[in-house]
Write a protein that holds these residues in place. Sequence first.
Motif, mmCIF file in Angstrom:
data_model
loop_
_atom_site.group_PDB
_atom_site.id
_atom_site.type_symbol
_atom_site.label_atom_id
_atom_site.label_comp_id
_atom_site.label_asym_id
_atom_site.label_seq_id
_atom_site.Cartn_x
_atom_site.Cartn_y
_atom_site.Cartn_z
ATOM 1 N N ASP A 123 0.830 -1.207 0.000
ATOM 2 C CA ASP A 123 0.000 0.000 0.000
ATOM 3 C C ASP A 123 0.867 1.261 0.000
ATOM 4 O O ASP A 123 1.999 1.244 0.499
ATOM 5 N N GLY A 124 0.307 2.352 -0.498
ATOM 6 C CA GLY A 124 1.008 3.632 -0.515
ATOM 7 C C GLY A 124 1.273 4.129 0.903
ATOM 8 O O GLY A 124 0.434 3.980 1.781
ATOM 9 N N GLY A 134 2.796 7.617 2.100
ATOM 10 C CA GLY A 134 3.405 8.929 2.063
ATOM 11 C C GLY A 134 3.564 9.468 3.471
ATOM 12 O O GLY A 134 3.243 8.774 4.438
ATOM 13 N N ASN A 153 -0.024 5.754 -5.694
ATOM 14 C CA ASN A 153 -1.099 6.100 -4.752
ATOM 15 C C ASN A 153 -1.339 7.606 -4.762
ATOM 16 O O ASN A 153 -0.394 8.380 -4.635
ATOM 17 N N SER A 191 -7.346 7.110 -2.601
ATOM 18 C CA SER A 191 -7.720 6.916 -1.202
ATOM 19 C C SER A 191 -8.186 8.245 -0.630
ATOM 20 O O SER A 191 -8.130 9.264 -1.314
ATOM 21 N N LYS A 202 -9.534 2.690 -2.510
ATOM 22 C CA LYS A 202 -9.547 2.225 -1.127
ATOM 23 C C LYS A 202 -10.878 2.615 -0.504
ATOM 24 O O LYS A 202 -11.294 3.769 -0.629
ATOM 25 N N GLY A 262 -2.782 1.307 9.465
ATOM 26 C CA GLY A 262 -1.913 2.429 9.780
ATOM 27 C C GLY A 262 -2.167 3.593 8.845
ATOM 28 O O GLY A 262 -2.734 3.431 7.778
ATOM 29 N N SER A 306 -7.195 -5.182 3.439
ATOM 30 C CA SER A 306 -6.086 -4.435 4.036
ATOM 31 C C SER A 306 -6.469 -3.978 5.442
ATOM 32 O O SER A 306 -7.645 -3.881 5.782
ATOM 33 N N GLY A 357 -4.215 -4.484 9.132
ATOM 34 C CA GLY A 357 -3.918 -5.522 10.112
ATOM 35 C C GLY A 357 -3.387 -6.812 9.512
ATOM 36 O O GLY A 357 -3.210 -7.798 10.228
ATOM 37 N N GLY A 401 0.678 -2.225 4.612
ATOM 38 C CA GLY A 401 1.535 -1.065 4.762
ATOM 39 C C GLY A 401 2.593 -1.316 5.820
ATOM 40 O O GLY A 401 3.781 -1.451 5.527
ATOM 41 N N THR A 402 2.148 -1.410 7.069
ATOM 42 C CA THR A 402 3.073 -1.488 8.205
ATOM 43 C C THR A 402 4.088 -2.630 8.056
ATOM 44 O O THR A 402 5.277 -2.449 8.319
HETATM 45 C C1 LIG Z 1 3.622 4.937 7.462
HETATM 46 C C2 LIG Z 1 2.320 4.902 6.727
HETATM 47 C C3 LIG Z 1 2.008 5.909 5.817
HETATM 48 C C4 LIG Z 1 0.812 5.848 5.089
HETATM 49 N N1 LIG Z 1 0.545 6.807 4.137
HETATM 50 C C5 LIG Z 1 -0.521 6.645 3.306
HETATM 51 C C6 LIG Z 1 -0.715 7.486 2.169
HETATM 52 O O1 LIG Z 1 0.082 8.382 1.876
HETATM 53 N N2 LIG Z 1 -1.796 7.254 1.378
HETATM 54 C C7 LIG Z 1 -2.694 6.252 1.649
HETATM 55 O O2 LIG Z 1 -3.645 6.051 0.894
HETATM 56 N N3 LIG Z 1 -2.544 5.462 2.737
HETATM 57 C C8 LIG Z 1 -1.472 5.607 3.530
HETATM 58 N N4 LIG Z 1 -1.268 4.733 4.558
HETATM 59 C C9 LIG Z 1 -2.198 3.610 4.709
HETATM 60 C C10 LIG Z 1 -1.703 2.406 3.887
HETATM 61 O O3 LIG Z 1 -1.818 2.679 2.513
HETATM 62 C C11 LIG Z 1 -2.534 1.144 4.191
HETATM 63 O O4 LIG Z 1 -3.892 1.407 3.928
HETATM 64 C C12 LIG Z 1 -2.357 0.657 5.604
HETATM 65 O O5 LIG Z 1 -1.008 0.690 5.980
HETATM 66 C C13 LIG Z 1 -2.895 -0.760 5.730
HETATM 67 O O6 LIG Z 1 -2.896 -1.178 7.050
HETATM 68 P P1 LIG Z 1 -1.642 -1.900 7.762
HETATM 69 O O7 LIG Z 1 -0.714 -0.801 8.109
HETATM 70 O O8 LIG Z 1 -2.248 -2.563 8.946
HETATM 71 O O9 LIG Z 1 -1.047 -2.860 6.775
HETATM 72 C C14 LIG Z 1 -0.098 4.790 5.313
HETATM 73 C C15 LIG Z 1 0.221 3.803 6.259
HETATM 74 C C16 LIG Z 1 1.411 3.837 6.955
HETATM 75 C C17 LIG Z 1 1.723 2.740 7.925
#
Ligand SMILES: Cc1cc2nc3c(=O)[nH]c(=O)nc-3n(C[C@H](O)[C@H](O)[C@H](O)COP(=O)(O)O)c2cc1C
Length: 344
Positions: A25-26, A28, A82, A124, A145, A171, A199, A201, A222-223
């Motif tokens: 996942d993206g 930023g 993203n 998103s 998303k 996250g 997505s 967790g 993401g995380t």
């Molecule tokens: C450090 C970080 C930065 C994130 N930045 C963005 C972002 O710029 N755009 C976005 O759509 N989601 C963002 N997210 C959400 C992730 O795209 C994703 O939906 C999310 O990490 C999924 O959950 P998980 O962290 O439990 O895997 C971010 C997540 C993290 C952890």
Amino acid sequence: VPVTPTQQTSTLCTLLDISFPVIQDGMGPVSTTRLATAVSNAGGLGTISSLGTTGDPVAKAHMFRKELEDVRSLGCGSFAANIPLGRDANGTLLPVCAAYMDAVIEACSDSDAGTGGLKAVITSAGWVPSITDRLHDVGLVHIQKIGSVSHARKAAANGVDVLIASGSEMGGHTHSHPISTMVLAPQAVDAVEIPVVVSGGIYDARGLAAALAFGAAGVAMGTRFAASRDSDWHPAYAERLVGTGERDDIIFPGYLGPIRGLKSGGTAELARLLHMGVRDEVLSQWKEDRIAAAMVDGDVLGGLLPAGQCASAIHDIIDVGDFLPRMVRDAQALLSRAQGILTS
Ligand SMILES: Cc1cc2nc3c(=O)[nH]c(=O)nc-3n(C[C@H](O)[C@H](O)[C@H](O)COP(=O)(O)O)c2cc1C
């Protein structure tokens, strides 16, 4: 490594030209080109991240286009971009977000090679119906998303190709009305005909197996990917993720709605500023700077650190090239083993 052949999974993999139904996942507002390349090279869909919602739209879009061209020039596998669709108080798309979208469309229209390895845009943080047609016109897949079943239906009815159903344990910017992944994902699968990617967790093979058992096409993470040696960021960020315990996460006001991240000096400082009466609207730049301080400079004490609840379950820093095929193989073994459980 063959993947459990559900119709949805093969549709997703064919559409995106990927071997494994796993999306990075993206994340930023700091670049993730290195991570995206590693995930794409490993057979998943890597994603380049947009560079925040503040600053000069022309300069930001230029940097975003450069990221795209950098990854494209490496000739890795398929990747995505993203773009969060943030809006101002009047509901107008933020100029920076509009500029990111224009940059991607131009990159695909200008290039002799068409979209190159860029296969999809993941939108998103909102919903702008006209974007789907613009992306289709230049040959891109539109992935949206969503955080609710009603948004899933709306996006699918409007021609979006793939949904990422992200539960509230995710996250980063999370949905203002929290619905957990466990509740959202199977309902989203039932609500639409298009592939749904789960997505929020997900961090190991069990999450992938569960997503496939829900009838979903795959997962996005993401995380888990942030705690990787392939990350673009300061190593202290990954180390802080690995050191996370239960209840170390907190929701704080972000620049596009609530953000889930780790408790830090940065979140304490934000609470202090808001308590003193500083208006949240003027803090967007400060928040992006504090996130960049953690990601770029490794200031994990004073910075802001978006991260999902699953950070407390992550105990190692991975190499994406090892992790991804192993995750798929282990999910496959789990699903085969599960077949026998209810038959005796
Ligand atoms: C450090 C970080 C930065 C994130 N930045 C963005 C972002 O710029 N755009 C976005 O759509 N989601 C963002 N997210 C959400 C992730 O795209 C994703 O939906 C999310 O990490 C999924 O959950 P998980 O962290 O439990 O895997 C971010 C997540 C993290 C952890």
